[in-house]
Scaffold this motif. Structure first.
Motif, short mmCIF file in Angstrom:
data_model
loop_
_atom_site.label_atom_id
_atom_site.label_comp_id
_atom_site.label_asym_id
_atom_site.label_seq_id
_atom_site.Cartn_x
_atom_site.Cartn_y
_atom_site.Cartn_z
N GLU A 16 -45.64 62.08 -44.78
CA GLU A 16 -44.18 62.05 -44.94
C GLU A 16 -43.52 63.11 -44.07
O GLU A 16 -42.46 62.86 -43.46
CB GLU A 16 -43.82 62.25 -46.41
N GLN A 17 -44.12 64.29 -44.00
CA GLN A 17 -43.58 65.33 -43.12
C GLN A 17 -43.65 64.89 -41.66
O GLN A 17 -42.72 65.15 -40.88
CB GLN A 17 -44.34 66.64 -43.33
N PHE A 18 -44.73 64.22 -41.30
CA PHE A 18 -44.87 63.72 -39.93
C PHE A 18 -43.72 62.77 -39.58
O PHE A 18 -43.11 62.88 -38.51
CB PHE A 18 -46.21 63.00 -39.77
N GLU A 19 -43.41 61.85 -40.47
CA GLU A 19 -42.34 60.89 -40.22
C GLU A 19 -41.00 61.58 -40.02
O GLU A 19 -40.19 61.17 -39.19
CB GLU A 19 -42.25 59.89 -41.38
N LEU A 20 -40.76 62.64 -40.78
CA LEU A 20 -39.47 63.32 -40.72
C LEU A 20 -39.36 64.30 -39.55
O LEU A 20 -38.27 64.51 -39.01
CB LEU A 20 -39.23 64.08 -42.03
N LEU A 21 -40.49 64.89 -39.14
CA LEU A 21 -40.42 66.03 -38.22
C LEU A 21 -40.95 65.77 -36.82
O LEU A 21 -40.58 66.48 -35.88
CB LEU A 21 -41.19 67.22 -38.81
N ASN A 22 -41.85 64.79 -36.65
CA ASN A 22 -42.56 64.72 -35.38
C ASN A 22 -41.63 64.59 -34.18
O ASN A 22 -41.82 65.25 -33.16
CB ASN A 22 -43.56 63.56 -35.39
N SER A 23 -40.61 63.76 -34.29
CA SER A 23 -39.71 63.55 -33.15
C SER A 23 -38.82 64.76 -32.88
O SER A 23 -38.23 64.88 -31.81
CB SER A 23 -38.83 62.33 -33.40
N LYS A 24 -38.73 65.68 -33.84
CA LYS A 24 -37.86 66.85 -33.69
C LYS A 24 -38.51 67.95 -32.84
O LYS A 24 -37.84 68.84 -32.34
CB LYS A 24 -37.49 67.42 -35.05
N PHE A 25 -39.84 67.90 -32.71
CA PHE A 25 -40.54 68.93 -31.96
C PHE A 25 -41.28 68.36 -30.75
O PHE A 25 -41.72 69.06 -29.90
CB PHE A 25 -41.53 69.68 -32.87
#
Length: 463
Positions: A454-463
């Protein structure tokens, strides 16, 4: 008189470096990368008191999870503008766009890192770039010591659906060769802009690779790292792939660290190691490392600040989880490197905890403040722990001085505000630290209970 061949080579080089726009880049405290895009002629007026861009100071203090105006910011007037100041010494040419399969060519764009001033052109005292400059200067003025660092950049290569491109083990030759064309392009592009790559290899996680950058002064190395990340991203995007920089993108896999190797210098000489010294270190080397170790419970939050970082700082991840130092101990937050010693004298040590979600200027500033305090107070290193703590019975940890770094967000906050770490509050100022925790509170409230996927889905594109 120049030969026709030399003139042709010069013309080709000039064409390769032609550009008409410039990216003005900076990192807010949430660790993401922000930017403005401006035309070259506007950028070229930067020394003529023209204002390239003004941004609300608030943009330095936004959570990573969502843009939101939080109440009760300890630093007032964050809706006021601060002036972007490009640091031309960091200027490089970045190739963007293009597609290998279709044959679409990339285009050149200028890339420069920025600091911030107040409207009266005085230095903004909560700009991360200004803070690391101040920490570098304090160490130089107090102890005539400068620091060089080198980054180890770990990342996962994924397809456009977010799946790792392979499941090969670490150092696998086939996995390296399959990506060698794009890795060589990355190395050559970085080298053409003065960023030297030492080596590249397949890492242990699925689709994971590592690119090791050469040592340089702290601020230049930070700039080289920020540029290298964009070069890596652009080159894999041309291949129809993406990368993940998240500290822990996947369950049951090793993680993405951003280890830094550090050495200390005086008058052009590396003064870290001494083959006849205690622990093979000079007195200054011991005190420098002792300061970092002493304050590691606090600075660890600035090195690995995100909820996803907490998923990585675990005892089985070789992530520097333990508040110890050791010779070649990959679970220690400080690992003294012996394998490439010069005449029995270590030349550098590794700081393990840093990751890609950190604001690099602020993280390195906190390390330098801690190290300077070690020198100021002539701190002593404890005995090294050279064995992996997981293989030592826990009832023997206390005797050996083994403690684990804070494992909860609340424990991290307690460490930062504690009396023993007040040197950090004194250097950065309590309002700035309060502001940073205000946005961290929001991110941990949003993400702390979520799974790694779930963290991957929310954060991956941000970094």
């Amino acid at each position: 008189m120049e030969s026709t061949q030399n003139l042709a080579q010069s013309d080709n080089q000039n064409q390769e470096e032609q550009y008409d726009h410039v990216i003005l880049s900076w990192q807010p405290y949430n660790g993401m990368r922000h930017a403005h895009l401006t035309r070259k002629e506007i950028y070229d007026q930067r020394d003529q008191k023209s204002q390239i861009a003004i941004v609300p100071a608030l943009m330095l203090f936004m959570p990573m999870t969502h843009d939101v105006l939080l109440p009760n910011y300890p630093i007032p007037n964050l809706l006021d503008g601060i002036i972007m100041k490009p640091d031309h010494s960091s200027f490089k040419i970045l190739k963007v766009g293009g597609n290998t399969e279709s044959g679409t060519k990339s285009v050149n764009i200028g890339f420069v890192n920025c600091s911030f001033n107040y409207k009266d052109m005085s230095l903004c005292d909560y700009c991360p770039r200004n803070l690391v400059k101040r920490a570098i200067l304090a160490l130089q003025q107090k102890h005539n010591i400068s620091v060089k660092i080198g980054y180890e950049i770990e990342f996962n290569v994924l397809d456009m659906d977010g799946k790792p491109i392979n499941k090969h083990s670490g150092l696998n030759l086939d996995a390296l060769l399959k990506q060698s064309d794009v890795l060589i392009r990355i190395s050559n592009e970085l080298n053409s802009q003065g960023v030297r790559v030492l080596n590249m290899h397949k890492e242990s996680s699925h689709g994971q690779y590592e690119i090791v950058l050469d040592y340089d002064d702290v601020l230049k190395s930070i700039d080289n790292y920020n540029f290298a990340i964009q070069v890596i991203k652009q080159n894999f995007q041309r291949e129809g792939k993406q990368i993940s920089l998240l500290p822990r993108p996947f369950e049951n896999q090793f993680c993405n660290g951003l280890h830094i190797h550090m050495s200390i210098w005086r008058d052009g000489k590396n003064i870290l190691g001494d083959s006849a010294g205690q622990h093979l270190l000079t007195v200054e080397g011991q005190q420098f490392m002792a300061g970092i170790l002493e304050h590691s419970s606090a600075i660890n939050h600035f090195l690995a600040p995100s909820p996803n970082s907490m998923k990585r700082i675990q005892s089985h991840m070789c992530a520097g989880t333990f508040k110890i130092w050791g010779l070649e101990n990959r679970d220690a937050i400080l690992r003294l490197i012996q394998t490439d010693s010069v005449e029995g004298r270590p030349t550098h040590f590794e700081l393990k905890a840093l990751d890609h979600t950190a604001n690099q200027c602020f993280a390195l500033a906190s390390v330098l403040v801690a190290a300077t305090n070690g020198l100021d107070k002539e701190m002593k290193l404890p005995q090294p722990v050279n064995d992996v703590p997981l293989f030592i019975p826990e009832d023997a940890w206390q005797e050996k001085g083994i403690t684990i770094l804070p494992q909860t967000y609340e424990d991290r906050k307690v460490a930062v505000y504690s009396e023993e770490n007040k040197v950090l509050l004194e250097f950065f100022g309590k309002p700035l630290i309060d502001n940073i925790f205000l946005i961290s509170d929001e991110d941990f409230k949003e993400l702390d209970g979520k799974s790694i996927s779930e963290q991957f889905e929310l954060l991956n594109s941000k970094f």
